[in-house]
Design an enzyme around this catalytic site. Structure first.
Site, PDB file in Angstrom:
ATOM      1  N   LYS A   1       0.815  -1.224   0.000  1.00 16.47           N
ATOM      2  CA  LYS A   1       0.000   0.000   0.000  1.00 16.47           C
ATOM      3  C   LYS A   1       0.845   1.269   0.000  1.00 16.47           C
ATOM      4  O   LYS A   1       2.032   1.256   0.303  1.00 16.47           O
ATOM      5  CB  LYS A   1      -0.981  -0.043   1.165  1.00 16.47           C
TER       6      LYS A   1
ATOM      7  N   ARG B   1      -3.950 -10.155   4.339  1.00 14.77           N
ATOM      8  CA  ARG B   1      -4.367 -10.043   2.931  1.00 14.77           C
ATOM      9  C   ARG B   1      -3.171  -9.531   2.134  1.00 14.77           C
ATOM     10  O   ARG B   1      -2.770  -8.383   2.292  1.00 14.77           O
ATOM     11  CB  ARG B   1      -5.555  -9.076   2.844  1.00 14.77           C
TER      12      ARG B   1
HETATM   13  N1  HH2 Z   1      -7.659  -3.488   0.610  1.00 15.31           N
HETATM   14  C1  HH2 Z   1      -7.989  -3.429  -0.689  1.00 15.31           C
HETATM   15  C2  HH2 Z   1      -9.125  -4.100  -1.173  1.00 15.31           C
HETATM   16  N2  HH2 Z   1      -9.875  -4.862  -0.342  1.00 15.31           N
HETATM   17  N3  HH2 Z   1     -10.302  -5.730   1.812  1.00 15.31           N
HETATM   18  C3  HH2 Z   1      -9.988  -5.810   3.107  1.00 15.31           C
HETATM   19  N4  HH2 Z   1     -10.722  -6.567   3.943  1.00 15.31           N
HETATM   20  N5  HH2 Z   1      -8.905  -5.138   3.629  1.00 15.31           N
HETATM   21  C4  HH2 Z   1      -8.105  -4.358   2.858  1.00 15.31           C
HETATM   22  O1  HH2 Z   1      -7.143  -3.747   3.385  1.00 15.31           O
HETATM   23  C5  HH2 Z   1      -8.417  -4.244   1.461  1.00 15.31           C
HETATM   24  C6  HH2 Z   1      -9.555  -4.948   0.965  1.00 15.31           C
HETATM   25  C7  HH2 Z   1      -7.146  -2.627  -1.629  1.00 15.31           C
HETATM   26  O2  HH2 Z   1      -6.108  -3.384  -2.149  1.00 15.31           O
HETATM   27  P1  HH2 Z   1      -6.076  -4.085  -3.598  1.00 15.31           P
HETATM   28  O3  HH2 Z   1      -7.154  -5.103  -3.734  1.00 15.31           O
HETATM   29  O4  HH2 Z   1      -4.724  -4.635  -3.819  1.00 15.31           O
HETATM   30  O5  HH2 Z   1      -6.285  -2.918  -4.599  1.00 15.31           O
HETATM   31  P2  HH2 Z   1      -7.562  -2.384  -5.387  1.00 15.31           P
HETATM   32  O6  HH2 Z   1      -8.603  -2.031  -4.394  1.00 15.31           O
HETATM   33  O7  HH2 Z   1      -7.022  -1.213  -6.153  1.00 15.31           O
HETATM   34  O8  HH2 Z   1      -8.047  -3.490  -6.280  1.00 15.31           O
END
Ligand code: HH2
Length: 278
Positions: A213, A247
């Site tokens: 992040k 995650r």
């Molecule tokens: N972070 C993201 C998405 N979903 N769900 C939970 N429970 N906790 C988190 O910290 C979280 C989440 C964001 O990360 P990522 O999926 O890599 O990116 P994007 O939202 O741009 O797809």
């Protein structure tokens, strides 16, 4: 035991891997690889929640995740001991995903976007992740403010647990997540990770999503693909502070880091593992 949730983003615009797994076959291959590398769960998402991301319709989200779920789970609706969570805030998406064999709904809006999602989880007896976010993905990084970030996040999650249980979700099926990066400054994220143990008072397993992040980029000056060291540090310390579910994008590396960290912390009986010569 630390549970690893491997991220499978079937999106064109996720902040670290957008577009890489938009093709169903590539996403399926990636998910299988994460399972082989030691993921306990796969978190499948068809909508990016990065700051400023645009909205996606339920139909579009389903077009993205449906074939991947089918490919990963097959007609038996299982994937060798690995559970699938669907990262969505939409009832229509969650419903189909649960039909196809997903077992957990990961809602970054904690049932605020579509509150009926609670009744669906109750009816299907699925797991439910309730995450904290201040604002919406479009606005959340504008000027996040808290009285005390940990107390505020904890109060929010306590209220959301109460709401979910009022909709019939069994408390034992709920996990909570402080939402690292969702409406938080670097200092807010650091404080949440430092004082994560205070969320244990909620009595539910704690999920942490710090992988790659932007606070890691701000701390180190590293681009998104070069934040593995920061990701390892934040997850290992989150483990010590009380996190249960991690995650992450880089499952093999985090499996190794968390296995060793758990052995050092005396939380895992270890056994000699033969050297692999991959
Ligand atoms: N972070 C993201 C998405 N979903 N769900 C939970 N429970 N906790 C988190 O910290 C979280 C989440 C964001 O990360 P990522 O999926 O890599 O990116 P994007 O939202 O741009 O797809």
């Amino acid at each position: 035991m630390a549970r690893l949730m491997g991220i499978v983003n079937v999106t064109p615009d996720s902040f670290s891997d957008g577009g890489r797994f938009l093709e169903p076959d590539r996403a399926i291959q990636h998910g299988r690889r994460l399972a082989d590398e030691g993921a306990d769960l796969l978190d499948l998402g068809g909508e990016s929640t990065r700051p400023g991301a645009g909205a996606v319709s339920a139909a579009e989200e389903l077009d993205r995740v449906g074939p991947v779920l089918q490919g990963l789970l097959g007609p038996e609706r299982t994937l060798a001991g690995v559970a699938i969570s669907i990262d969505t805030s939409k009832l229509a998406v969650a419903e189909v995903a649960l039909d196809l064999g997903a077992q957990i709904v990961n809602d970054v809006t904690a049932l605020r976007s579509e509150p009926e999602l609670g009744a669906l989880c109750a009816e299907r007896d699925s797991g439910l992740v309730l995450m904290h976010m201040q604002g919406t993905p479009r606005t959340m990084q504008e000027s996040p403010r808290y009285d005390d970030v940990v107390d505020d996040v904890k109060a929010f999650l306590a209220e959301r647990i109460e709401f979910a249980t009022s909709q019939g979700v069994a408390e034992e099926r709920i996990w909570v997540d402080p939402g690292i990066g969702f409406g938080k400054t670097v200092d807010h994220n650091l404080e949440l990770l430092r004082r994560l143990g205070e969320l244990e008072e909620l009595g539910r397993p704690i999920v942490v999503g710090a992988s790659r992040k932007s606070f890691l980029g701000e701390l180190t000056g590293r681009e998104v693909g070069e934040r593995l060291g920061g990701t390892v540090a934040s997850n290992v310390l989150a483990l010590r502070a009380g996190a249960d579910v991690f995650r992450v994008h880089d499952v093999a590396e985090l499996r190794q880091a968390l296995d060793v960290a758990e052995a050092i912390l005396g939380r895992r009986a270890w056994q000699r593992t033969p050297l692999s010569r991959a």
